[in-house]
Write a protein that holds these residues in place. Structure first.
Motif, mmCIF file in Angstrom:
data_model
loop_
_atom_site.group_PDB
_atom_site.id
_atom_site.type_symbol
_atom_site.label_atom_id
_atom_site.label_comp_id
_atom_site.label_asym_id
_atom_site.label_seq_id
_atom_site.Cartn_x
_atom_site.Cartn_y
_atom_site.Cartn_z
ATOM 1 N N SER A 1 -5.544 3.204 -5.345
ATOM 2 C CA SER A 1 -6.356 4.010 -6.268
ATOM 3 C C SER A 1 -5.715 4.191 -7.631
ATOM 4 O O SER A 1 -6.417 4.458 -8.612
ATOM 5 C CB SER A 1 -6.632 5.381 -5.637
ATOM 6 O OG SER A 1 -5.405 6.046 -5.363
ATOM 7 N N ASN B 1 -7.149 -1.564 -2.485
ATOM 8 C CA ASN B 1 -7.295 -0.197 -1.985
ATOM 9 C C ASN B 1 -6.351 0.786 -2.669
ATOM 10 O O ASN B 1 -6.231 1.922 -2.223
ATOM 11 C CB ASN B 1 -7.036 -0.176 -0.475
ATOM 12 C CG ASN B 1 -8.062 -0.979 0.293
ATOM 13 O OD1 ASN B 1 -9.240 -0.986 -0.071
ATOM 14 N ND2 ASN B 1 -7.629 -1.671 1.331
ATOM 15 N N TYR C 1 0.828 -1.219 0.000
ATOM 16 C CA TYR C 1 0.000 0.000 0.000
ATOM 17 C C TYR C 1 0.854 1.257 0.000
ATOM 18 O O TYR C 1 0.397 2.348 -0.355
ATOM 19 C CB TYR C 1 -0.937 -0.008 1.216
ATOM 20 C CG TYR C 1 -0.233 0.163 2.538
ATOM 21 C CD1 TYR C 1 -0.010 1.437 3.068
ATOM 22 C CD2 TYR C 1 0.225 -0.935 3.262
ATOM 23 C CE1 TYR C 1 0.638 1.607 4.277
ATOM 24 C CE2 TYR C 1 0.883 -0.777 4.465
ATOM 25 C CZ TYR C 1 1.085 0.491 4.969
ATOM 26 O OH TYR C 1 1.731 0.656 6.163
ATOM 27 N N SER D 1 -17.878 -5.693 -4.975
ATOM 28 C CA SER D 1 -17.217 -4.398 -5.119
ATOM 29 C C SER D 1 -16.608 -4.223 -6.501
ATOM 30 O O SER D 1 -16.266 -3.097 -6.895
ATOM 31 C CB SER D 1 -16.122 -4.258 -4.057
ATOM 32 O OG SER D 1 -15.180 -5.324 -4.157
ATOM 33 N N SER E 1 -13.089 -1.957 -3.981
ATOM 34 C CA SER E 1 -13.949 -0.766 -4.005
ATOM 35 C C SER E 1 -13.183 0.520 -4.275
ATOM 36 O O SER E 1 -13.750 1.483 -4.803
ATOM 37 C CB SER E 1 -14.716 -0.655 -2.680
ATOM 38 O OG SER E 1 -13.805 -0.678 -1.590
ATOM 39 N N LYS E 2 -11.876 0.568 -3.928
ATOM 40 C CA LYS E 2 -11.105 1.789 -4.126
ATOM 41 C C LYS E 2 -10.230 1.753 -5.384
ATOM 42 O O LYS E 2 -9.639 2.763 -5.750
ATOM 43 C CB LYS E 2 -10.230 2.066 -2.902
ATOM 44 C CG LYS E 2 -11.032 2.372 -1.639
ATOM 45 C CD LYS E 2 -10.110 2.715 -0.481
ATOM 46 C CE LYS E 2 -10.920 3.033 0.771
ATOM 47 N NZ LYS E 2 -10.042 3.375 1.923
ATOM 48 N N GLU F 1 -17.778 -1.527 -8.773
ATOM 49 C CA GLU F 1 -17.322 -0.146 -8.620
ATOM 50 C C GLU F 1 -16.123 0.162 -9.525
ATOM 51 O O GLU F 1 -15.747 1.308 -9.677
ATOM 52 C CB GLU F 1 -16.930 0.114 -7.159
ATOM 53 C CG GLU F 1 -18.027 -0.209 -6.155
ATOM 54 C CD GLU F 1 -19.266 0.631 -6.388
ATOM 55 O OE1 GLU F 1 -19.113 1.820 -6.751
ATOM 56 O OE2 GLU F 1 -20.390 0.097 -6.218
ATOM 57 N N CYS F 2 -15.527 -0.883 -10.096
ATOM 58 C CA CYS F 2 -14.366 -0.689 -10.980
ATOM 59 C C CYS F 2 -14.877 -0.358 -12.380
ATOM 60 O O CYS F 2 -14.871 -1.200 -13.292
ATOM 61 C CB CYS F 2 -13.494 -1.935 -11.002
ATOM 62 S SG CYS F 2 -12.856 -2.427 -9.391
ATOM 63 N N THR G 1 -10.544 2.116 -8.451
ATOM 64 C CA THR G 1 -11.474 2.594 -9.483
ATOM 65 C C THR G 1 -10.829 2.755 -10.850
ATOM 66 O O THR G 1 -11.529 2.904 -11.845
ATOM 67 C CB THR G 1 -12.078 3.935 -9.043
ATOM 68 O OG1 THR G 1 -11.008 4.857 -8.767
ATOM 69 C CG2 THR G 1 -12.929 3.757 -7.803
ATOM 70 N N SER H 1 2.100 4.187 -3.589
ATOM 71 C CA SER H 1 0.893 4.943 -3.922
ATOM 72 C C SER H 1 0.761 5.244 -5.411
ATOM 73 O O SER H 1 -0.337 5.526 -5.891
ATOM 74 C CB SER H 1 0.878 6.252 -3.126
ATOM 75 O OG SER H 1 2.042 7.021 -3.430
#
Length: 937
Positions: A325, A323, A298, A367, A345-346, A370-371, A348, A301
């Motif tokens: 992004s 997670n 994570y 989830s 979900s994150k 959501e992509c 995207t 970034s």
């Protein structure tokens, strides 16, 4: 400045008028279609500073023509036949700052570069330069160098104190496809290197610590033989390098792109990778990395692409990946990940998610809806248990959806539509109910694979609207319908699989003018089709009539970059999964139906056929001579029909034929004996009692009719069990070693004739210098009956290993075995012959290595057997002699007396460790030692 580049200019260039007074400083005519020689006046422009003529078709240019361009600073002559004069050392070339001689057919480094002391950029890639890179090439001014696609190498050591090797300004170096075998020592010097490409070479071992430059932003080490990311220091173990000690790779804080795919890297992921906060793209696919992915990812970034496919990674997929992004590509397929998919979900920005070929369970995470950028979703070959994910309809960009080989279940009915779906592969699940495609946009669909489910009913006529469809696989369902002749409307259909359903009726109604214009693979096997083989049907197979020159044809596969279509067909008697489907592969399989009547002569129209299977039908009459015109045919199966008459000798013209099965018909007469036909075994002809000639034991008389069999001969020998040949026909045994023992008949015959020393000398000479098992002449010359040479009642184990041709795919074993058949099939023919030629080796069978490893020798040694350990099912190495084996005994007094009645277990591993007959009694002489080592390659 005169800029005419990147257009469509054609033809020759005229001489420049008034060139000597021209004011042109920059001339760009690159990337056109210009031909002929470069005008001399172009190279006389007095103020010219930049000249770009790359990407054309100019005939040639002499290098010394540029001497007059005193102001020239930038010269790009790529894609031109450059002529370098041998005496150009005396010429004074302009001092260049940028030189590109890419694809100029150079065979050596141009000597004039020695004097180029202002050179900043140098491109000599894609030439034919061979040899060691000279020291003078490395100018201290160089910042950008590309020597890719040349057969070059670097000195193992650099001379100390040589200023030529100080290249402090070098920032970018590209050396891909250079046949380099180690890290160039030149890399020790530059400390400001930002981009380094050493991909597609032969570099092996560990990455030296000095190669990890802190300044690196881009590093490509793909397609080498690297084994480790670290070079161990003295007194440092591999264990410590993975733990507390600092690792050089951890210093790459500026690295943004790292690729080390297709190597032999092993061990766990370095946890310090998480500290590479600038990393954007990371690819270590096709290695041997193991263990879990660290949860600290994570911290990256900026990470956009993460590819760790085809490794041995395990554990759950870290939740942190869902997670991130910035993540757009996540490829983890071909590992051993377990557990459930994390929530995304994150993520995207994700547009590719491939986690196929793992051991994932549970449901698809909701989830994923959501992509919204997701285009490719592959969860195939796992253990996921869920209903069809209609909720993915929210993904308006979804093009590829692969759910194959899981445990998805339920009916597939929905009123909504996936508007952009290009590929849908849901094969080998537990879907049931009536077949429907109303949930896809028909005109968009290119590949539809729904085989291996429990779908029933009729084929939906809406399939006729799928005008872009190339692959339709409905095999192994319960579809009940007539032949879908209406699919002729599909102009792009290349593969149609209908096998193992409940299709019925005749195949006659066709538009012979339209036909199937591109259909090259048609499989209707194991249905209930009946009637004659229609000529109109054969005439509709338009693509199968077109001859393709395989030598000139490009290797084009059906599919696109992120999805390669696969197909399972029966080829050469084996059901094989083709992970990729060549567009030139042509196959017609009508087997296991109820067709009857003659095989029409018009079958010859399908000239590009490579596989033809008409077995298990009711075809009668003679084999049509016209089959001889199928010159590309590699596999022909006409078995289990009612064919009669003689085998047409013209079929021997099929010189590409690798597999033939004419068994269980009513054929008669002699078997043709030329070309490929001399390579086929009994299995190709059994069940035809009126056939005679090799390889059958029945001999023919002068008029080509079978002679009465000799007493004790049995037409249906042990070879019958090989007729299925799912393993043996493929052949595979690159490391095949057969352990053979000379039986007691030889020992007694020779032992009674000689005293011990004389016997041992002669037997040793016989074994070493006359190794052919079939050669009986030696016995005859000794005055003995050659027919008395016979194998002892023993176990002969045929052990296998394979030379690896295909790796890192589900089909690797079968595909590798297919290659092995071409190399080693004659070895099986020898084994078959030996089983009938040696009277004491009466039976054969397959064996599993587990029989040995589990101690099941009591059952195994109830022989005598000829035991085949199938290739692809492990290798027998270093097996111990079991206590209950019967041993051969040798007695002293100068004579061999007898062998204990019973049988031996004799095994040679392919590493040539003999694990075989023990000797009880006197010492083992050289003759018996030689007998132990008699084996066949």
């Amino acid at each position: 400045t005169l800029y005419l580049g990147d257009n469509q200019l054609v033809g020759k260039i005229d001489e420049f008028p008034n060139a000597s007074s021209s004011l042109i400083e920059v001339l760009y005519i690159g990337n056109n279609y210009l031909t002929g020689p470069i005008p001399k006046s172009m190279l006389q422009l007095p103020r010219l500073e930049r000249l770009h003529v790359e990407g054309n078709s100019f005939s040639f240019m002499k290098l010394d023509m540029s001497v007059q361009l005193n102001n020239l600073r930038d010269l790009t002559l790529s894609n031109i036949n450059l002529v370098t004069e041998s005496d150009n050392e005396s010429l004074t070339f302009p001092l260049l700052e940028s030189l590109s001689l890419r694809s100029c057919n150079l065979t050596e480094f141009p000597e004039f570069i020695k004097a180029q002391d202002k050179l900043v950029e140098l491109d000599l890639s894609n030439n034919h330069i061979y040899g060691v890179v000279p020291n003078w090439l490395w100018k201290s001014t160089l910042s950008w160098v590309d020597l890719s696609f040349n057969m070059i190498d670097f000195p193992n050591q650099l001379p100390s104190g040589d200023a030529n090797f100080s290249i402090p300004k070098l920032r970018e170096l590209y050396l891909e496809f250079c046949n380099i075998s180690s890290f160039p020592e030149i890399l020790r010097s530059p400390e400001n290197l930002t981009e380094l490409d050493l991909s597609n070479n032969k570099i092996s071992g560990a990455i030296p610590n000095w190669a990890w430059k802190k300044s690196l932003h881009y590093l490509n080490l793909a397609n080498n033989h690297l084994s480790s990311l670290d070079q161990l220091l003295p007194n440092q173990s591999s264990t410590s390098s993975q733990s507390s000690l600092p690792r050089p790779i951890c210093n790459l804080s500026q690295l943004s792109h790292f690729t080390a795919s297709h190597n032999n890297l092993s061990g766990p992921f370095p946890n310090c990778l998480c500290n590479m906060s600038q990393l954007i793209d990371f690819d270590v696919s096709n290695n041997n990395l193991s263990g879990p992915i660290p949860n600290c990812l994570y911290k990256m970034s900026r990470l956009s692409g993460f590819n760790a496919s085809y490794n041995n990674l395990s554990g759950p997929i870290p939740n942190c990946l869902g997670n991130m992004s910035a993540l757009s590509r996540l490829d983890l397929h071909g590992n051993n990940f377990n557990g459930i998919l994390p929530k995304f979900s994150k993520a995207t920005q994700l547009w590719l998610l491939n986690v196929g070929e793992n051991r994932l369970e549970g449901e698809l995470p909701r989830s994923l809806a959501e992509c919204t950028q997701l285009e490719v979703l592959d969860v195939g070959n796992n253990m996921m248990h869920d209903t069809f994910p209609f909720w993915l309809e929210k993904l308006t960009e979804l093009k590829v959806l692969i759910l194959r080989e899981n445990r998805f279940y339920g009916q597939i009915k929905h009123k909504f539509v996936f508007p952009t779906l290009d590929v849908l592969d849901i094969a080998s699940n537990q879907f049931s109910g009536e077949l429907s495609i109303d949930f896809v946009q028909a005109t968009q669909l290119r590949s539809l694979k729904i085989g291996g489910n429990k779908l029933e009913g009729k084929l939906p006529r809406s399939l006729a609207n799928c005008t872009a469809l190339e692959v339709l696989d409905l095999g192994n369902n319960m579809v009940h319908d007539t032949f879908p002749f209406w699919l002729e409307k599909l102009p792009s259909l290349k593969v149609l699989i209908l096998r193992a359903n409940r299709f019925y009726g005749t195949i006659t109604k066709f538009d012979t003018e339209r036909g199937f214009p591109k259909l090259r693979i048609l499989d209707t096997a194991s249905n209930n089709f009946s009637g004659d083989l229609s000529i109109a049907f054969l005439q509709s197979l338009k693509a199968m009539m077109q001859i393709t020159n395989d030598d000139k044809a490009k290797l084009v596969y059906i599919g696109e970059q992120y999805y390669q279509d696969s197909v399972t067909i029966v080829n050469k008697g084996i059901e094989m999964l083709y992970q990729k489907v060549l567009t030139i592969l042509t196959c017609l399989d009508l087997s296991n139906n109820s067709f009857h009547g003659r095989i029409p002569e018009e079958i010859q129209m399908l000239r590009s056929l490579k596989v033809l299977n008409l077995s298990y039908n009711n075809f009668d009459d003679e084999i049509p001579v016209a089959v001889q015109n199928l010159k590309d045919l590699e596999s022909l199966d006409l078995s289990q029909n009612e064919l009669s008459g003689k085998i047409p000798p013209q079929l021997t013209d099929l010189t590409f034929l690798a597999a033939l099965n004419l068994s269980y018909n009513q054929l008669e007469g002699s078997i043709p004996q030329s070309n490929q036909f001399i390579t086929f075994s009994n299995d190709s002809y059994r069940g035809n009692p009126k056939l005679c000639g090799q390889p059958l034991s029945k001999k023919c008389n002068e008029v080509g009719l079978p002679m009465p069999p000799l007493p004790g001969e049995d037409e249906d020998s042990w070879l019958y069990a090989m007729s299925t040949w799912k393993i043996v026909l493929i052949g595979y045994a690159s490391g095949l070693v057969v352990g053979l023992c000379i039986g007691y008949t030889v020992l007694n015959e020779l032992g009674n004739k000689w005293q011990r020393q004389s016997y041992l000398d002669e037997l040793h000479r016989y074994l070493i210098h006359n190794m052919e098992w079939t050669d009986m002449r030696y016995m005859k010359n000794l005055g003995n009956d050659p027919n008395k040479i016979n194998a002892l009642a023993l176990e002969v184990f045929v052990d296998h290993s394979v030379q690896v041709n295909v790796t890192r795919s589900k089909n690797a074993v079968l595909a590798t075995m297919e290659f092995e058949f071409q190399r080693n099939k004659e070895r099986f023919y020898f084994i078959k012959w030996d089983s009938s030629a040696s009277k004491n080796v009466l039976r054969w069978r397959f064996a599993s290595p587990k029989e040995f490893l589990n101690g099941e020798m009591q059952e195994v040694t109830k022989g005598p057997w000829l035991v085949l350990v199938p290739p692809g099912s492990e290798i027998l190495h270093q097996l111990r002699i079991f206590d209950d084996m019967t041993l051969m005994k040798a007695i002293s007094d100068g004579h061999w007396t007898d062998c204990v009645k019973g049988h031996w277990l004799y095994i040679l591993s392919n590493t040539c460790w003999v694990i075989g007959p023990g000797v009880k009694g006197g010492p083992v002489g050289p003759g018996f030692s030689a007998a132990q080592h008699l084996f066949l390659y």
